[in-house]
Motif scaffolding. Sequence first.
Motif, PDB file in Angstrom:
ATOM      1  N   VAL A 161      18.457  30.443  75.694  1.00 31.48           N
ATOM      2  CA  VAL A 161      18.607  31.918  75.176  1.00 31.48           C
ATOM      3  C   VAL A 161      17.146  32.455  75.234  1.00 31.48           C
ATOM      4  O   VAL A 161      16.917  33.688  75.376  1.00 31.48           O
ATOM      5  N   ILE A 162      16.200  31.720  74.944  1.00 33.64           N
ATOM      6  CA  ILE A 162      14.998  32.108  75.080  1.00 33.64           C
ATOM      7  C   ILE A 162      14.542  32.587  76.468  1.00 33.64           C
ATOM      8  O   ILE A 162      14.128  33.783  76.587  1.00 33.64           O
ATOM      9  N   TRP A 163      14.854  31.879  77.417  1.00 35.68           N
ATOM     10  CA  TRP A 163      14.577  32.108  78.815  1.00 35.68           C
ATOM     11  C   TRP A 163      15.229  33.441  79.170  1.00 35.68           C
ATOM     12  O   TRP A 163      14.580  33.935  80.083  1.00 35.68           O
ATOM     13  N   GLY A 164      16.432  33.810  78.844  1.00 39.49           N
ATOM     14  CA  GLY A 164      17.176  34.690  79.297  1.00 39.49           C
ATOM     15  C   GLY A 164      17.019  36.200  78.533  1.00 39.49           C
ATOM     16  O   GLY A 164      17.334  37.143  79.020  1.00 39.49           O
ATOM     17  N   ASN A 165      15.977  36.012  77.503  1.00 38.66           N
ATOM     18  CA  ASN A 165      15.474  37.334  76.957  1.00 38.66           C
ATOM     19  C   ASN A 165      14.208  37.888  76.854  1.00 38.66           C
ATOM     20  O   ASN A 165      13.395  36.830  77.646  1.00 38.66           O
ATOM     21  N   SER A 166      13.795  38.891  76.890  1.00 41.18           N
ATOM     22  CA  SER A 166      12.237  39.445  77.049  1.00 41.18           C
ATOM     23  C   SER A 166      11.494  38.941  75.898  1.00 41.18           C
ATOM     24  O   SER A 166      12.035  38.846  74.522  1.00 41.18           O
ATOM     25  N   VAL A 167      10.481  38.546  76.170  1.00 41.48           N
ATOM     26  CA  VAL A 167       9.783  38.027  74.917  1.00 41.48           C
ATOM     27  C   VAL A 167       8.413  38.817  74.631  1.00 41.48           C
ATOM     28  O   VAL A 167       7.655  39.182  75.682  1.00 41.48           O
ATOM     29  N   LYS A 168       8.392  39.304  73.603  1.00 42.60           N
ATOM     30  CA  LYS A 168       7.299  40.108  73.127  1.00 42.60           C
ATOM     31  C   LYS A 168       6.337  39.301  72.398  1.00 42.60           C
ATOM     32  O   LYS A 168       6.644  39.008  71.128  1.00 42.60           O
ATOM     33  N   ASN A 169       5.102  39.281  72.645  1.00 38.74           N
ATOM     34  CA  ASN A 169       4.196  38.094  72.005  1.00 38.74           C
ATOM     35  C   ASN A 169       3.076  38.968  71.229  1.00 38.74           C
ATOM     36  O   ASN A 169       2.333  39.682  72.149  1.00 38.74           O
ATOM     37  N   TYR A 170       3.053  39.186  70.108  1.00 41.73           N
ATOM     38  CA  TYR A 170       2.162  39.960  69.310  1.00 41.73           C
ATOM     39  C   TYR A 170       0.829  39.320  69.136  1.00 41.73           C
ATOM     40  O   TYR A 170      -0.335  39.953  68.887  1.00 41.73           O
ATOM     41  N   THR A 171       0.688  38.009  69.559  1.00 40.06           N
ATOM     42  CA  THR A 171      -0.558  37.080  69.283  1.00 40.06           C
ATOM     43  C   THR A 171      -1.372  36.932  70.400  1.00 40.06           C
ATOM     44  O   THR A 171      -2.601  36.951  70.470  1.00 40.06           O
ATOM     45  N   ARG A 172      -0.745  37.050  71.751  1.00 41.72           N
ATOM     46  CA  ARG A 172      -1.415  36.377  72.931  1.00 41.72           C
ATOM     47  C   ARG A 172      -2.725  37.155  73.251  1.00 41.72           C
ATOM     48  O   ARG A 172      -3.618  36.465  73.566  1.00 41.72           O
ATOM     49  N   ASN A 173      -2.808  38.572  73.202  1.00 40.07           N
ATOM     50  CA  ASN A 173      -3.924  39.240  73.809  1.00 40.07           C
ATOM     51  C   ASN A 173      -5.156  39.407  72.609  1.00 40.07           C
ATOM     52  O   ASN A 173      -6.329  39.762  72.822  1.00 40.07           O
ATOM     53  N   GLY A 174      -4.782  38.717  71.466  1.00 39.19           N
ATOM     54  CA  GLY A 174      -5.820  38.489  70.381  1.00 39.19           C
ATOM     55  C   GLY A 174      -6.108  39.886  69.668  1.00 39.19           C
ATOM     56  O   GLY A 174      -7.105  39.711  68.657  1.00 39.19           O
ATOM     57  N   LYS A 175      -5.700  41.135  69.944  1.00 40.20           N
ATOM     58  CA  LYS A 175      -5.925  42.289  69.026  1.00 40.20           C
ATOM     59  C   LYS A 175      -4.783  43.265  69.262  1.00 40.20           C
ATOM     60  O   LYS A 175      -3.902  43.039  70.272  1.00 40.20           O
ATOM     61  N   ARG A 176      -4.760  44.047  68.358  1.00 43.50           N
ATOM     62  CA  ARG A 176      -3.393  44.794  68.347  1.00 43.50           C
ATOM     63  C   ARG A 176      -4.095  46.281  67.832  1.00 43.50           C
ATOM     64  O   ARG A 176      -5.109  46.664  67.252  1.00 43.50           O
ATOM     65  N   ARG A 177      -3.347  47.554  68.387  1.00 45.23           N
ATOM     66  CA  ARG A 177      -3.584  48.827  68.130  1.00 45.23           C
ATOM     67  C   ARG A 177      -2.719  49.116  66.908  1.00 45.23           C
ATOM     68  O   ARG A 177      -1.421  48.907  67.035  1.00 45.23           O
ATOM     69  N   MET A 178      -3.258  49.809  65.946  1.00 46.79           N
ATOM     70  CA  MET A 178      -2.642  50.300  64.789  1.00 46.79           C
ATOM     71  C   MET A 178      -2.271  51.962  65.202  1.00 46.79           C
ATOM     72  O   MET A 178      -3.581  52.494  65.453  1.00 46.79           O
ATOM     73  N   ASP A 179      -1.439  52.844  64.764  1.00 47.92           N
ATOM     74  CA  ASP A 179      -1.100  53.992  64.963  1.00 47.92           C
ATOM     75  C   ASP A 179      -0.837  54.474  63.537  1.00 47.92           C
ATOM     76  O   ASP A 179       0.220  54.281  62.881  1.00 47.92           O
ATOM     77  N   ILE A 180      -2.036  55.228  62.779  1.00 54.05           N
ATOM     78  CA  ILE A 180      -1.857  55.755  61.463  1.00 54.05           C
ATOM     79  C   ILE A 180      -1.315  57.398  61.715  1.00 54.05           C
ATOM     80  O   ILE A 180      -2.328  58.168  62.210  1.00 54.05           O
ATOM     81  N   VAL A 181      -0.255  57.631  61.334  1.00 53.45           N
ATOM     82  CA  VAL A 181       0.073  59.244  61.285  1.00 53.45           C
ATOM     83  C   VAL A 181       0.505  59.988  60.028  1.00 53.45           C
ATOM     84  O   VAL A 181       0.753  59.137  59.141  1.00 53.45           O
ATOM     85  N   ILE A 182      -0.150  60.943  59.959  1.00 57.89           N
ATOM     86  CA  ILE A 182      -0.236  61.672  58.769  1.00 57.89           C
ATOM     87  C   ILE A 182       0.082  63.322  58.962  1.00 57.89           C
ATOM     88  O   ILE A 182      -0.264  63.791  59.931  1.00 57.89           O
ATOM     89  N   GLY A 183       0.822  63.878  58.333  1.00 58.28           N
ATOM     90  CA  GLY A 183       1.342  65.326  58.554  1.00 58.28           C
ATOM     91  C   GLY A 183       0.629  66.200  57.529  1.00 58.28           C
ATOM     92  O   GLY A 183       0.264  66.038  56.382  1.00 58.28           O
ATOM     93  N   ILE A 184       0.195  67.387  58.214  1.00 56.70           N
ATOM     94  CA  ILE A 184      -0.593  68.433  57.367  1.00 56.70           C
ATOM     95  C   ILE A 184       0.362  69.947  57.520  1.00 56.70           C
ATOM     96  O   ILE A 184       1.061  69.854  58.372  1.00 56.70           O
ATOM     97  N   ALA A 185       0.037  70.651  56.413  1.00 56.39           N
ATOM     98  CA  ALA A 185       0.789  71.872  56.515  1.00 56.39           C
ATOM     99  C   ALA A 185       0.397  72.774  57.638  1.00 56.39           C
ATOM    100  O   ALA A 185      -1.071  72.564  58.377  1.00 56.39           O
ATOM    101  N   TYR A 186       1.082  73.650  58.342  1.00 52.19           N
ATOM    102  CA  TYR A 186       0.667  74.331  59.395  1.00 52.19           C
ATOM    103  C   TYR A 186      -0.388  75.475  59.014  1.00 52.19           C
ATOM    104  O   TYR A 186      -0.913  76.015  59.835  1.00 52.19           O
ATOM    105  N   SER A 187      -0.325  75.697  57.499  1.00 54.82           N
ATOM    106  CA  SER A 187      -1.516  76.794  57.151  1.00 54.82           C
ATOM    107  C   SER A 187      -2.703  75.836  57.084  1.00 54.82           C
ATOM    108  O   SER A 187      -3.952  76.410  56.890  1.00 54.82           O
ATOM    109  N   ASP A 188      -2.938  74.671  57.213  1.00 61.06           N
ATOM    110  CA  ASP A 188      -3.988  74.007  57.051  1.00 61.06           C
ATOM    111  C   ASP A 188      -4.869  73.954  58.216  1.00 61.06           C
ATOM    112  O   ASP A 188      -4.413  74.092  59.314  1.00 61.06           O
TER     113      ASP A 188
END
Length: 283
Positions: A161-188
């Motif tokens: 089952v493992i071999w037949g599925n795509s594996v997403k490894n969050y650790t292998r590359n040693g670093k990760r990017r985070m995306d912090i999204v914040i909304g502001i008003a159109y008048s700001d």
Amino acid sequence: MKMIVEFWNSHSESIIGIGYKALLCVAILFASTLVAKGVRRSINKANDRFEKLDATLVPILCATATYVVYIIGGVFILDIFGVNTTSIIALLGAAGIAVGLALKDTLSNIAAGVMLLFLRPFRSGDFVEIGSVMGSVREINLFTTILETFDGLYISSPNSVIWGNSVKNYTRNGKRRMDIVIGIAYSDSIDTGLDVLKRIAVEEPRFLQDPAPETMVVSLAESSVNLQLRGWTTIGDYWQTCWDLNKRVKEEIEKAGLTIPFPQRSVHVVANPGTAEAAEAGA
């Protein structure tokens, strides 16, 4: 008593020979057990000393070495009793084909386990996502892969089952990017919002400088202008940094006098002319 003596006199050589062979068999089995334990101990000590083997590979090597030792011991035992090992090997080959057809799913798990160990899409301790399952890899054996989830659940998944599925490894590359999204008003002011995010990025010591952090207008939503702060961290700092920045971004945006809008809808009520005339006639 006389019968026993006569039986011994006539068959003593055969009895002694069989007893000698039986003792040799017991000795070989005992020696095989000791050798197998010694080999397993040596593999574990070598891994602890040099730390060159992946922890997922050690159980496989130990199991394989044990089987090889016992197979060699079995060949010696058959040779002691004068069994034609060539015929036995041919018979085992034919039986192996039949067993292989009957246990094709089990053998596919073994083959998949070997491929996983050879190609190494993940190692012991890596955090992975496989299909709908996410967890830390604890062990790969001949038949299954053992995972542990965020909340401590034990998951045993067949290697096929493992071999037949795509594996997403969050650790292998040693670093990760985070995306912090914040909304502001159109008048700001968009520039003010971006300046706030840039200052946060500069003051965050856990952000890596290569790749450098980025700020941008990511989308024009229905009720807000969405700004985004992108930054890279090591795997060990990722989650705590993400949680801390979500809190800080909100506080700093509000401190700068900007508004974080809620989803809004403008509703216009239009009266039906026919209904209005009927109301006036009734009045």
